[in-house]
Structures are given as C-alpha cells and as structure tokens.
Motif scaffolding. Structure first.
Motif, PDB file in Angstrom:
ATOM      1  N   THR A 125      -4.063  -7.023   3.095  1.00 22.80           N
ATOM      2  CA  THR A 125      -4.324  -7.745   1.834  1.00 22.80           C
ATOM      3  C   THR A 125      -3.357  -7.355   0.722  1.00 22.80           C
ATOM      4  OG1 THR A 125      -5.856  -6.089   0.978  1.00 22.80           O
ATOM      5  CG2 THR A 125      -6.801  -7.850   2.339  1.00 22.80           C
ATOM      6  N   VAL A 128      -5.321  -3.017  -2.204  1.00 25.20           N
ATOM      7  CA  VAL A 128      -5.979  -1.725  -2.442  1.00 25.20           C
ATOM      8  C   VAL A 128      -5.304  -0.964  -3.596  1.00 25.20           C
ATOM      9  CG1 VAL A 128      -6.385   0.573  -1.459  1.00 25.20           C
ATOM     10  CG2 VAL A 128      -7.023  -1.464  -0.172  1.00 25.20           C
ATOM     11  N   GLY A 129      -3.971  -0.948  -3.621  1.00 27.69           N
ATOM     12  CA  GLY A 129      -3.263  -0.191  -4.671  1.00 27.69           C
ATOM     13  C   GLY A 129      -3.680  -0.641  -6.065  1.00 27.69           C
TER      14      GLY A 129
HETATM   15  C1  LIG Z   1     -14.258  -9.443   3.988  1.00 26.15           C
HETATM   16  C2  LIG Z   1     -13.711  -8.224   4.616  1.00 26.15           C
HETATM   17  C3  LIG Z   1     -14.542  -7.442   5.417  1.00 26.15           C
HETATM   18  C4  LIG Z   1     -14.022  -6.337   6.037  1.00 26.15           C
HETATM   19  N1  LIG Z   1     -14.839  -5.614   6.817  1.00 26.15           N
HETATM   20  C5  LIG Z   1     -14.335  -4.553   7.448  1.00 26.15           C
HETATM   21  C6  LIG Z   1     -15.134  -3.786   8.293  1.00 26.15           C
HETATM   22  O1  LIG Z   1     -16.306  -4.076   8.446  1.00 26.15           O
HETATM   23  N2  LIG Z   1     -14.600  -2.718   8.927  1.00 26.15           N
HETATM   24  C7  LIG Z   1     -13.300  -2.379   8.734  1.00 26.15           C
HETATM   25  O2  LIG Z   1     -12.860  -1.397   9.321  1.00 26.15           O
HETATM   26  N3  LIG Z   1     -12.507  -3.073   7.924  1.00 26.15           N
HETATM   27  C8  LIG Z   1     -12.980  -4.149   7.275  1.00 26.15           C
HETATM   28  N4  LIG Z   1     -12.196  -4.876   6.478  1.00 26.15           N
HETATM   29  C9  LIG Z   1     -10.850  -4.437   6.257  1.00 26.15           C
HETATM   30  C10 LIG Z   1     -10.863  -3.440   5.143  1.00 26.15           C
HETATM   31  O3  LIG Z   1     -11.518  -3.906   4.026  1.00 26.15           O
HETATM   32  C11 LIG Z   1      -9.465  -3.180   4.765  1.00 26.15           C
HETATM   33  O4  LIG Z   1      -8.836  -2.656   5.885  1.00 26.15           O
HETATM   34  C12 LIG Z   1      -9.416  -2.206   3.616  1.00 26.15           C
HETATM   35  O5  LIG Z   1     -10.021  -2.750   2.491  1.00 26.15           O
HETATM   36  C13 LIG Z   1      -8.026  -1.890   3.226  1.00 26.15           C
HETATM   37  O6  LIG Z   1      -7.409  -3.080   2.879  1.00 26.15           O
HETATM   38  P1  LIG Z   1      -6.053  -3.444   3.544  1.00 26.15           P
HETATM   39  O7  LIG Z   1      -6.044  -2.917   4.933  1.00 26.15           O
HETATM   40  O8  LIG Z   1      -5.827  -4.882   3.330  1.00 26.15           O
HETATM   41  O9  LIG Z   1      -5.050  -2.564   2.666  1.00 26.15           O
HETATM   42  P2  LIG Z   1      -3.839  -3.009   1.764  1.00 26.15           P
HETATM   43  O10 LIG Z   1      -4.324  -3.390   0.429  1.00 26.15           O
HETATM   44  O11 LIG Z   1      -2.971  -3.991   2.496  1.00 26.15           O
HETATM   45  O12 LIG Z   1      -3.132  -1.596   1.706  1.00 26.15           O
HETATM   46  C14 LIG Z   1      -2.241  -1.215   0.663  1.00 26.15           C
HETATM   47  C15 LIG Z   1      -2.128   0.288   0.672  1.00 26.15           C
HETATM   48  O13 LIG Z   1      -3.375   0.865   0.255  1.00 26.15           O
HETATM   49  C16 LIG Z   1      -3.558   2.123   0.916  1.00 26.15           C
HETATM   50  N5  LIG Z   1      -4.768   2.063   1.742  1.00 26.15           N
HETATM   51  C17 LIG Z   1      -5.382   0.982   2.261  1.00 26.15           C
HETATM   52  N6  LIG Z   1      -6.458   1.332   2.978  1.00 26.15           N
HETATM   53  C18 LIG Z   1      -6.520   2.679   2.910  1.00 26.15           C
HETATM   54  C19 LIG Z   1      -7.403   3.659   3.461  1.00 26.15           C
HETATM   55  N7  LIG Z   1      -8.439   3.333   4.226  1.00 26.15           N
HETATM   56  N8  LIG Z   1      -7.170   4.965   3.176  1.00 26.15           N
HETATM   57  C20 LIG Z   1      -6.135   5.331   2.394  1.00 26.15           C
HETATM   58  N9  LIG Z   1      -5.251   4.455   1.871  1.00 26.15           N
HETATM   59  C21 LIG Z   1      -5.444   3.163   2.125  1.00 26.15           C
HETATM   60  C22 LIG Z   1      -2.309   2.354   1.761  1.00 26.15           C
HETATM   61  O14 LIG Z   1      -1.364   3.048   0.975  1.00 26.15           O
HETATM   62  C23 LIG Z   1      -1.819   0.935   2.016  1.00 26.15           C
HETATM   63  O15 LIG Z   1      -0.444   0.862   2.327  1.00 26.15           O
HETATM   64  C24 LIG Z   1     -12.676  -5.989   5.842  1.00 26.15           C
HETATM   65  C25 LIG Z   1     -11.864  -6.749   5.021  1.00 26.15           C
HETATM   66  C26 LIG Z   1     -12.358  -7.872   4.412  1.00 26.15           C
HETATM   67  C27 LIG Z   1     -11.469  -8.703   3.525  1.00 26.15           C
END
Ligand SMILES: Cc1cc2nc3c(=O)[nH]c(=O)nc-3n(C[C@H](O)[C@H](O)[C@H](O)COP(=O)(O)OP(=O)(O)OC[C@H]3O[C@@H](n4cnc5c(N)ncnc54)[C@H](O)[C@@H]3O)c2cc1C
Length: 266
Positions: A125, A128-129
């Motif tokens: 997505t 997160v940042g």
């Molecule tokens: C509707 C929905 C439901 C979801 N349900 C689930 C679920 O049930 N189970 C599940 O496992 N996932 C689930 N996810 C995925 C989960 O929400 C995302 O993996 C999580 O929010 C991190 O977002 P991203 O991977 O898009 O990170 P991005 O925003 O793409 O990451 C950007 C940066 O943020 C940092 N970052 C991101 N995640 C982490 C972390 N966990 N720890 C430390 N740093 C981090 C890193 O530096 C990364 O490079 C769901 C997502 C959505 C949209």
C-alpha cells in the motif's frame, strides 16, 4: 543521532494462499524474507550513522518468526532490535499496523529519525510510513531519493514526486520513506552474524504498550473489512491469423473497434 528503521518480513514467494473466509494471508509454513525495499531504508540509516554517529534500531511488527529479519538487520550493522509481537496484533489493516508501530516507537522513546521503505512486496500500500508519522505527530516525506546534508537539527533530502524532483529541509524528528536505489544495500556480514548471534532482541507485546485497549489493535482496530478475496480471472484465449499484411491489419482494426479499443478513423 537515534534512527529507527521499520522493516517487515514478507513472503519470499508470490505463491501465497489466502484464507477465503477471513481474507487473511496464510503465512504459516511459507518461506519469508526481509521486504526488499527495507534494505534501502536500513542502508540509508547505516550511511547516516557512519557520517554523523549515533545508533540504529531496527523494528518489526509480526509473528515471533519475524525475529529473523531483525537478525539480518544486525548483520547489516543495526545496533538494537525490537519485535512487536502479540496475537492481538494479528489481522491488522494499514491503520492498525501503523498505530501499533507508533505505540512501539513511543515505548522505545527518544528518536531523531524514522526511516521506512517505500512499500512492501505483499501489502504493497505504501501507506504505513505516512500514517505512522501522523500517529506520532511528526513531519514526513515519501519517495526520498537522496540524503543531502544534515546540520543543526535539519536534514536536507531530495525526493521524486510525480513530474518533479524536490529538495526539502526536514526538521528532526521526522520520518522518511526511501526509494529503491537511494544507496546500494550492503551484504549481511558473516563476521557480524557470528558477533550478534546471541544479541538480545527486545520483544514488546500489548502489555508493554501505553495504550492497552485491545479495540485499537489487530482485526478489532481495523476499519477496513475484506468482503471477498479471489484471484483475478486469467484470460488466455489465443487466435492467430495468416495472410497479407493489408488484410490482417484491416481485420485487426475491425476487432479493436468492435472491442471499443478504437474509435472511427477520421
Ligand atoms: C483490508 C486489509 C486487511 C488486511 N488484513 C490482513 C490480515 O488479516 N493479516 C495480515 O497479515 N495482513 C493483512 N493486511 C495487510 C496488512 O495490513 C499490511 O501488510 C500492513 O498494513 C502493512 O501495510 P503494507 O504491507 O501495505 O506496507 P507499506 O505501507 O507498503 O509499507 C511501507 C513501509 O512501512 C514499513 N512497514 C510496513 N509494515 C511493517 C511492519 N509490519 N513492521 C515494520 N515495518 C513495517 C516498512 O518500512 C515498509 O517498507 C491487510 C491489509 C488490508 C488493506
């Protein structure tokens, strides 16, 4: 300078199954690796530390096995590592993930800079940042491509936003998300692997966080609901045509028009 780098463990393969009932990725038993974009975040932190001194803390939120990426961070030069792990954090969407990480960072305390990767290769997505910075109430900049200079509590960086390159002076403490290619990430060091094999990793569960309200974490704290999850339909019908170029191009034009890819020729 205290730098916190957020790193995430992601599946090492694109062949991840999804639980159709809950919409949750089935991560158990799937080979995992550090999110490739986070290698650039770690490298950026190491370069700043080498130039200006200080300490680099790697932080991840995930199941106990996510400790592996923190060990890798040690091998790249991180000084400290924090694992945010609790069953109550499971099933978090982006909002709940960012909030949980912000609580972890509030627990860690003093910091000057937080560096995240641009995005992950699973959730993908890239939100997160920015959301994390909002929860911490600090300025942030995304898509950072160069670290230019730092003096008197200000960090000069270059970022690429669509159609423009901008030079920005950030006031510390702040958060950056860095682009792939900002630096060439160093390889994990075997010497450091041996030296840090027993280095303790701090684990934080809900009980250690300031906000202990379960409603703010995991599935409970996630306003986004997955209604249905399914693999996209793959269309692999093929047709081949033989004949003179003029005939084929007229036929192709007719087909593109019929499928509404093209309008009338003027
Ligand atoms: C509707 C929905 C439901 C979801 N349900 C689930 C679920 O049930 N189970 C599940 O496992 N996932 C689930 N996810 C995925 C989960 O929400 C995302 O993996 C999580 O929010 C991190 O977002 P991203 O991977 O898009 O990170 P991005 O925003 O793409 O990451 C950007 C940066 O943020 C940092 N970052 C991101 N995640 C982490 C972390 N966990 N720890 C430390 N740093 C981090 C890193 O530096 C990364 O490079 C769901 C997502 C959505 C949209």
């Amino acid at each position: 300078m205290n730098i916190i780098v957020c790193i995430k463990q992601v599946p090492g393969t694109a062949q991840v199954e999804i639980d159709e009932k809950t919409g949750v990725l089935k991560r158990d038993g799937v080979a995992a690796k550090m999110n490739p974009f986070d290698l650039f975040a770690l490298e950026s932190a190491m370069r700043l530390k080498e130039k200006f001194g200080g300490k680099v803390t790697a932080l991840t939120m995930g199941p106990p096995q996510a400790e592996k990426v923190l060990r890798e961070a040690f091998m790249m030069g991180a000084d400290d590592a924090v694992l945010l792990s609790d069953r109550k954090f499971g099933g978090a969407d982006v909002l709940a993930t960012s909030y949980t990480i912000s609580q972890g960072i509030r627990h860690i305390g003093e910091y000057d800079l937080i560096i995240c990767g641009k995005q992950t290769t699973d959730g993908d997505t890239a939100q997160v940042g920015a959301e994390l910075a909002e929860f911490l109430n600090i300025p942030h900049l995304t898509n950072v491509t160069r670290l230019l200079d730092m003096a008197e509590g200000k960090l000069d960086v270059e970022a690429e936003i669509p159609l423009h390159v901008v030079d920005v002076r950030m006031t510390l403490p702040c958060l950056l998300t860095v682009e792939k290619g900002i630096f060439e990430p160093r390889l994990p060091s075997y010497r450091r692997m041996l030296a840090t094999a027993d280095k303790p990793i701090r684990t934080l569960s809900l009980q250690e966080l300031e906000d202990k309200d379960e409603k703010h974490y995991g599935l409970n704290g996630s306003p986004t609901q997955v209604q249905r999850i399914f693999p996209p339909e793959v269309k692999d019908e093929k047709e081949s045509w033989n004949g003179p170029a003029e005939e084929i191009s007229t036929k192709l034009y007719g087909l593109l028009k019929e499928k509404r890819f093209l309008g009338e020729l003027r």
